[in-house]
Design a protein around this motif. Structure first.
Motif, PDB file in Angstrom:
ATOM      1  N   ASN A 547       1.040  -1.147  -0.344  1.00 18.53           N
ATOM      2  CA  ASN A 547      -0.442  -0.098   0.014  1.00 18.53           C
ATOM      3  C   ASN A 547       1.151   0.706  -0.265  1.00 18.53           C
ATOM      4  O   ASN A 547       1.349   1.389   1.048  1.00 18.53           O
ATOM      5  N   LYS A 549       0.317   4.200  -0.917  1.00 12.84           N
ATOM      6  CA  LYS A 549      -0.569   5.542  -0.069  1.00 12.84           C
ATOM      7  C   LYS A 549      -1.540   5.872   0.387  1.00 12.84           C
ATOM      8  O   LYS A 549      -1.844   7.331   0.362  1.00 12.84           O
ATOM      9  N   SER A 550      -1.482   5.143   1.635  1.00  8.29           N
ATOM     10  CA  SER A 550      -2.769   5.429   2.505  1.00  8.29           C
ATOM     11  C   SER A 550      -1.593   6.466   3.627  1.00  8.29           C
ATOM     12  O   SER A 550      -1.592   7.312   4.004  1.00  8.29           O
ATOM     13  N   GLU A 551      -0.213   5.767   3.549  1.00  5.02           N
ATOM     14  CA  GLU A 551       0.595   6.814   4.411  1.00  5.02           C
ATOM     15  C   GLU A 551       1.576   7.591   4.012  1.00  5.02           C
ATOM     16  O   GLU A 551       2.421   7.529   3.121  1.00  5.02           O
ATOM     17  N   ASN A 560      -3.718  -7.992   1.785  1.00  9.17           N
ATOM     18  CA  ASN A 560      -5.283  -6.947   1.349  1.00  9.17           C
ATOM     19  C   ASN A 560      -6.466  -8.511   1.476  1.00  9.17           C
ATOM     20  O   ASN A 560      -6.371  -9.354   1.243  1.00  9.17           O
ATOM     21  N   LYS A 623      -4.507   2.791   9.862  1.00  7.17           N
ATOM     22  CA  LYS A 623      -3.963   2.750   8.952  1.00  7.17           C
ATOM     23  C   LYS A 623      -2.716   1.970   8.948  1.00  7.17           C
ATOM     24  O   LYS A 623      -1.773   1.756  10.292  1.00  7.17           O
TER      25      LYS A 623
END
Length: 666
Positions: A547, A549-551, A560, A623
């Motif tokens: 991932n 884009k989350s942080e 996932n 997150k």
């Protein structure tokens, strides 16, 4: 005049103004001068050149603050003086002065020439830097026709008899200019100081570019004539009615030989005309300095020759240039706005030229590694800008590890709860024949303790780098082990209710009592959850996922869920089992049984439901590794709640109040 369609027989023996403008643009670009002004006289030649110069400057990304056109009268006075009033208001420090030597006296004594802090780029070596003009000017760069010392030219000038030339004022003026009032003895008429005062030049004008151009032109024509005569073309095919005189064949014969002209002059230089009929010569860049004592210094500090080899057309020697002391002996950067450093981009001011802008920081996730960038670029997905936003650096890979404090704490709590669970299981096995253990369905207690131990263990799978195996095991192991635990509690609660009602006279529920029914409830309820998990794994199983884009600045390595619907079905089924167990236990909490554990189950289900109800919003609002930590905490807290509320009271009686662990007390 370089248009061969309009002027097919024109040959230029001086550098083209196209090349002069290109050389000025190269000079501006080299020093980073992007904010300039242009002053020119209103003659046709200057106006055409200014237009060419303007196009070249704008195409190179520079800007022109002003173009001032000067007019003059026959009295050699400037008619328009607005420029003198406005000149101080202009912010540009680089001034291009485009006008020929005929206007040197007009511009020499104007106020604009004495303006401090300006760099002047002059398009012709006027010779107006007169010794009497006592100004310390170190910021003048002149584009002059390349000078060459012609062998024996000095000797020719001083020995030739001017009387052999036509007797006119221009010839006499040329001699006076050439020799600076030191006329050769062969000149019949003495020089007049009054006549030569305005046009006097320094004696080194003998080596000026004009003389070199004339020299090349004369020898070029001589070579073309020689080639034509030696080839015999002059007396070959003639036009009808054409006489055989030699001069009559020149206008249409000579063009062919001039066009293909190529020879080496006395200096060994290759001379020829290009496809436009221009002589292949360039410009010298001269730094002119007038010292306080009137001494004039002229030094060639660069050159521009468009006919040179690629990459060698423009040369400049910065160390040879003398600048004003205010420039700290280095060429300053004259711009409308300061350079935007790496990490920022230009934002053009509204209504201003493109050279006038503000510098703004690159947006989040973008960088600029060069100065004066119009747009920042995005970093690749696996990289992120550094603090200065001038370079992309690899993102930090983030996941919950056993080495960090949070991972260590959760691991320690998990191991501690497993040890407590093991101790309780050992106690129940050791005291399996005591009334309190028998009264609370010994087999279900064992199943519940083992399932709680599996719940504690499955939380360990959530810690560490996610891979394909751990992602599959995380949710399925958690869902199945918790379904076994909740099914055991449901079976326990149901057994309590059935046991109370079976003891009443006339009831036929005794045949439903026994471990067989309890085990069946556990197996049936657990089987439903197992089927859900298998369907999840065979359709859209969980998988490792990066991932990005989350942080900000991190790559979250996580699992996932594959199918979010399946994930919430598993959680929903656990909630269903917990809800049924809570309702049944709540209804049976007041049954008259000394060892009735329904009230403990009620409280344990209350703790369990509270933990998982608060888990869902907390889980969705976090997150990365903190999301994993929230789920681990929910697993440990709910499992510990079941373990403590159901088994701690029994262990208390078994170990500390053994007198109550008897049939008499029951």
């Amino acid at each position: 005049m370089s248009d061969t369609a309009k002027f097919p027989f024109f040959y230029r023996t001086v550098p083209s103004e196209l090349h002069l403008c290109a050389g000025i643009v190269k000079l501006l670009k080299h020093f980073g001068w992007t904010w300039v002004g242009i002053i020119a006289f209103d003659d046709e030649n200057s106006m055409r050149a200014v237009q060419i110069l303007r196009e070249g400057i704008e195409q190179s990304g520079s800007c022109i603050e002003f173009i001032e056109t000067l007019r003059h009268s026959r009295s050699l006075r400037l008619q328009n003086t607005d420029i003198f009033d406005n000149f101080s208001a202009y912010s540009s420090k680089v001034i291009i002065l485009y006008c020929n030597k005929d206007y040197r006296e007009i511009i020499r004594h104007t106020p604009i020439w004495e303006a401090p802090g300006k760099v002047w780029i002059i398009t012709e070596e006027w010779g107006f830097f007169h010794p009497s003009y006592n100004v310390d000017r170190k910021n003048t760069l002149v584009f002059a026709v390349a000078k060459k010392t012609i062998p024996s030219f000095h000797k020719f000038v001083h020995e030739v008899n001017p009387a052999m030339f036509p007797n006119d004022s221009f010839t006499e003026m040329w001699w006076n200019d050439l020799c600076k009032n030191q006329c050769p003895k062969s000149i019949q008429r003495p020089c007049s100081n009054d006549e030569t005062l305005f046009f006097q030049l320094h004696c080194d004008s003998i080596n000026s570019g004009d003389n070199y151009n004339v020299y090349n032109a004369v020898y070029g024509l001589a070579h073309a004539l020689h080639d034509m005569i030696t080839s015999g073309s002059w007396n070959t095919i003639k036009r009808s009615g054409e006489s055989e005189r030699f001069l009559d064949v020149l206008p249409w014969k000579l063009h062919h030989y001039l066009k293909s002209l190529q020879f080496k002059n006395v200096l060994g230089e290759e001379i020829f005309f290009d496809e436009n009929g221009d002589l292949t010569i360039g410009y010298d860049i001269i730094n002119v300095v007038i010292l306080p004592d009137g001494t004039r210094i002229k030094e060639i500090v660069g050159s521009y020759n468009p006919y040179a080899h690629p990459g060698q057309e423009f040369t400049i020697y910065e160390e040879s240039i003398m600048w004003e002391n205010t420039f700290n002996e280095t060429p300053p950067e004259f711009r409308c706005s300061p350079s935007c450093p790496p990490g920022s981009r230009k934002l053009t001011r509204e209504g201003k030229p493109v050279c006038c802008y503000d510098c703004i920081l690159c947006p989040e996730g973008e960088v600029s590694s060069q100065t004066d960038i119009d747009t920042c670029r995005k970093c690749p997905e696996d990289q992120w800008p550094n603090q200065k936003r001038d370079a992309c650096i690899p993102k930090v890979i983030s996941f919950l590890t056993y080495q960090e404090p949070l991972g260590i704490t959760l691991t320690f709590i998990c191991i501690f709860l497993i040890l407590i669970n093991t101790v309780i299981l050992r106690i129940f096995i050791r005291y399996k024949d005591t009334p309190i253990v028998k009264a609370n369905n010994r087999d279900l207690s064992y199943i519940l303790l083992i399932s709680l131990m599996l719940c504690f263990l499955c939380s360990m799978v959530f810690i560490g780098h996610p891979d394909k195996v751990t992602c599959v095991l995380r949710q399925t192991a958690f869902g199945i082990s918790f379904s076994i635990a909740l099914s055991s509690i449901l079976a326990k609660t149901t057994t309590v209710v059935l046991a109370f009602h079976a003891t009443k006279p006339g009831r036929k529920l005794r045949k439903w009592m026994g471990s067989r029914i309890s085990i069946s409830v556990v197996l049936f309820c657990s089987l439903i959850q197992t089927v859900l998990c298998l369907a999840w794994l065979f359709t859209v199983p969980p998988f490792p996922y990066l991932n990005m884009k989350s942080e900000i600045g991190k790559i979250l390595t996580e699992c996932n869920e594959g199918s979010i619907v399946a994930f919430y079905l598993v959680l929903g089924y656990l909630g269903f089992l917990a809800g049924i167990s809570f309702i049944v236990a709540f209804l049976a909490r007041n049954l008259p049984d000394r060892f009735n554990e329904a009230k403990y189950i009620t409280f344990s289900m209350l703790v369990f439901c509270s933990v998982w109800i608060s888990f869902i919003p907390t889980y969705l609002s976090t997150k990365g590794k903190y999301m994993v930590a929230v789920e681990i905490f929910a697993i440990l807290a709910s499992s510990a709640g079941l373990l403590g509320c159901i088994f701690f009271p029994k262990c208390y009686i078994i170990l500390l109040r053994p007198e109550k662990n008897s049939r008499k007390f029951l």
